[in-house]
Design a protein around this motif. Structure first.
Motif, PDB file in Angstrom:
ATOM      1  N   UNK A 132       6.977   9.001   4.260  1.00  0.00           N
ATOM      2  CA  UNK A 132       5.691   8.510   3.743  1.00  0.00           C
ATOM      3  C   UNK A 132       5.409   8.940   2.303  1.00  0.00           C
ATOM      4  N   UNK A 133       5.884  10.134   1.923  1.00  0.00           N
ATOM      5  CA  UNK A 133       5.675  10.588   0.549  1.00  0.00           C
ATOM      6  C   UNK A 133       6.464   9.719  -0.424  1.00  0.00           C
ATOM      7  N   UNK A 134       7.701   9.394  -0.053  1.00  0.00           N
ATOM      8  CA  UNK A 134       8.520   8.514  -0.886  1.00  0.00           C
ATOM      9  C   UNK A 134       7.891   7.125  -0.949  1.00  0.00           C
ATOM     10  N   UNK A 135       7.368   6.662   0.171  1.00  0.00           N
ATOM     11  CA  UNK A 135       6.704   5.358   0.221  1.00  0.00           C
ATOM     12  C   UNK A 135       5.540   5.308  -0.767  1.00  0.00           C
ATOM     13  N   UNK A 136       4.733   6.361  -0.785  1.00  0.00           N
ATOM     14  CA  UNK A 136       3.585   6.421  -1.700  1.00  0.00           C
ATOM     15  C   UNK A 136       4.043   6.456  -3.151  1.00  0.00           C
ATOM     16  N   UNK A 137       5.111   7.201  -3.417  1.00  0.00           N
ATOM     17  CA  UNK A 137       5.639   7.272  -4.783  1.00  0.00           C
ATOM     18  C   UNK A 137       6.174   5.917  -5.238  1.00  0.00           C
ATOM     19  N   UNK A 138       6.822   5.197  -4.343  1.00  0.00           N
ATOM     20  CA  UNK A 138       7.327   3.865  -4.684  1.00  0.00           C
ATOM     21  C   UNK A 138       6.176   2.917  -5.009  1.00  0.00           C
ATOM     22  N   UNK A 139       5.114   2.985  -4.212  1.00  0.00           N
ATOM     23  CA  UNK A 139       3.962   2.125  -4.466  1.00  0.00           C
ATOM     24  C   UNK A 139       3.349   2.434  -5.837  1.00  0.00           C
ATOM     25  N   UNK A 140       3.237   3.713  -6.160  1.00  0.00           N
ATOM     26  CA  UNK A 140       2.703   4.099  -7.463  1.00  0.00           C
ATOM     27  C   UNK A 140       3.621   3.632  -8.591  1.00  0.00           C
ATOM     28  N   UNK A 141       4.926   3.692  -8.361  1.00  0.00           N
ATOM     29  CA  UNK A 141       5.885   3.200  -9.354  1.00  0.00           C
ATOM     30  C   UNK A 141       5.712   1.710  -9.580  1.00  0.00           C
TER      31      UNK A 141
ATOM     32  N   UNK B 110       0.869  -1.172   0.000  1.00  0.00           N
ATOM     33  CA  UNK B 110       0.000   0.000   0.000  1.00  0.00           C
ATOM     34  C   UNK B 110       0.907   1.223   0.000  1.00  0.00           C
ATOM     35  N   UNK B 111       0.312   2.399  -0.058  1.00  0.00           N
ATOM     36  CA  UNK B 111       1.119   3.614  -0.062  1.00  0.00           C
ATOM     37  C   UNK B 111       1.938   3.765   1.217  1.00  0.00           C
ATOM     38  N   UNK B 112       1.416   3.253   2.330  1.00  0.00           N
ATOM     39  CA  UNK B 112       2.095   3.429   3.616  1.00  0.00           C
ATOM     40  C   UNK B 112       2.907   2.208   4.046  1.00  0.00           C
ATOM     41  N   UNK B 113       2.825   1.122   3.300  1.00  0.00           N
ATOM     42  CA  UNK B 113       3.432  -0.133   3.737  1.00  0.00           C
ATOM     43  C   UNK B 113       4.919   0.037   4.056  1.00  0.00           C
TER      44      UNK B 113
END
Length: 350
Positions: A251-260, A238-241
């Motif tokens: 958390x912003x980088x985490x969300x970007x990685x999930x989207x990637x 998930x975005x926060x995983x």
């Protein structure tokens, strides 16, 4: 002497000055020195969780002892691992790495008043024979040095460390052991009748290992040894995983990685990894993106992707079950036992 009206005006004026002075002094203190947020169970970067590091017999021995220890836990890493992986970087351990799952196992142990000791293998993976006898001697030395010989000794080993612990338990008297993502070397050794209760923590997606664990569980049961298993299944990203599991990951980088990962097809619609993290070319995809991920966290992210796929990775998720297992088999006794026969085997490269 001041008149009543004048005195009243003087008091009001001084109260205003006092209030303004307090406002000027206190507000900056609040802004610049905010109250620390409560720490989670897994966050042990405070002084009380700093590890002690010692070089002995050419390898690292790292430990932490809580104020009142009810047991000692020996942790054995997998291939390519080190004792440094289990502890956060701190003034007392400048080279510690603090991988997410390893550090949480230590944190959970300390929270339950288990003293924790980790040792690095001499090579890439653990070996038997001389190294097993060396670790036995080191643990006996450490336990007696810190006057912990009256409390139970338990062990947890993952992958190569799991094979190692399964063999070490024939020469060192553990109250109980946990073998993680490994089936042990029970087919290559004589199993004593007083072999410790054994918990297998494994990932059933690894079908071959699951089948072998079932065979060895029946073998141990036939000898009257208490055994149990915990199966670990895959997890959706998930975005926060990643931010929730990797300390220091924004958390912003985490969300970007999930989207990637979604854009590159690394995860399905439900967020589950399509391939093992090791077989997913996420680093290559990252280089072609604008995402700024600290290179020091690459290994941490890799571990969590492996965990999410649930094929072969260290995991802290079943910590409650693991420590309940240890706590339900507590018994104090001498940590030495008579040596038992162990066939010459290579430590499995996993």
């Amino acid at each position: 002497m001041l008149k009543h009206g004048t005195r009243r005006s003087w008091l009001l004026s001084n109260r205003r000055l006092l209030f303004i002075s307090l406002f000027v002094v206190v507000i900056p203190l609040i802004l610049f020195f905010p109250q620390a947020a409560p720490r989670s169970r897994g966050d042990f970067e405070s002084d009380q969780y700093h590890a002690t590091v010692e070089l002995r017999n050419g390898t690292e021995v790292i430990w932490q002892i809580p104020q009142s220890s009810k047991a000692v836990l020996f942790l054995a890493h997998g291939c390519n691992g080190r004792a440094l992986n289990f502890w956060d970087k701190s003034p007392s351990c400048a080279n510690c790495i603090g991988l997410p799952e390893e550090r949480l196992l230590v944190s959970n142990a300390l929270a339950r008043n288990f003293a924790v000791v980790t040792i690095s293998s001499r090579g890439r993976c653990w070996t038997f024979g001389e190294e097993m006898l060396t670790v036995k001697d080191m643990l006996e030395w450490w336990v007696h040095k810190h006057k912990l010989h009256t409390v139970p000794l338990v062990a947890l080993g993952a992958s190569s460390g799991g094979y190692f612990v399964s063999a070490l338990a024939t020469n060192l008297k553990f109250s109980s052991i946990t073998i993680m993502i490994a089936e042990g070397v029970f087919g290559e050794m004589d199993i004593p009748e007083d072999y410790p209760p054994t918990l297998f923590v494994h990932m059933p997606k690894d079908v071959h290992r699951q089948k072998q664990i079932s065979v060895y569980m029946e073998m141990l049961k036939s000898k009257g040894i208490d055994v149990a298993e915990v199966e670990c299944l895959d997890l959706p990203l998930s975005k926060n995983f990643l931010a929730d599991r990797v300390p220091g990951l924004d958390p912003i980088v985490s969300a970007k990685l999930f989207n990637l990962f979604k854009d590159k097809g690394f995860v399905n619609e439900q967020g589950y990894m399509k391939k093992d993290g090791r077989a997913t070319r996420w680093k290559e995809a990252l280089r072609g993106s604008q995402i700024m991920l600290d290179k020091n966290l690459f290994q941490h992210v890799q571990e969590e992707l492996n965990l999410a796929f649930a094929f072969h990775e260290m995991t802290s998720l079943p910590s409650d079950a693991i420590f309940k297992w240890f706590e339900s088999h507590m018994k104090s006794s001498s940590i030495s036992r008579k040596p038992h026969h162990l066939l010459a085997v290579e430590s499995p490269k996993s």
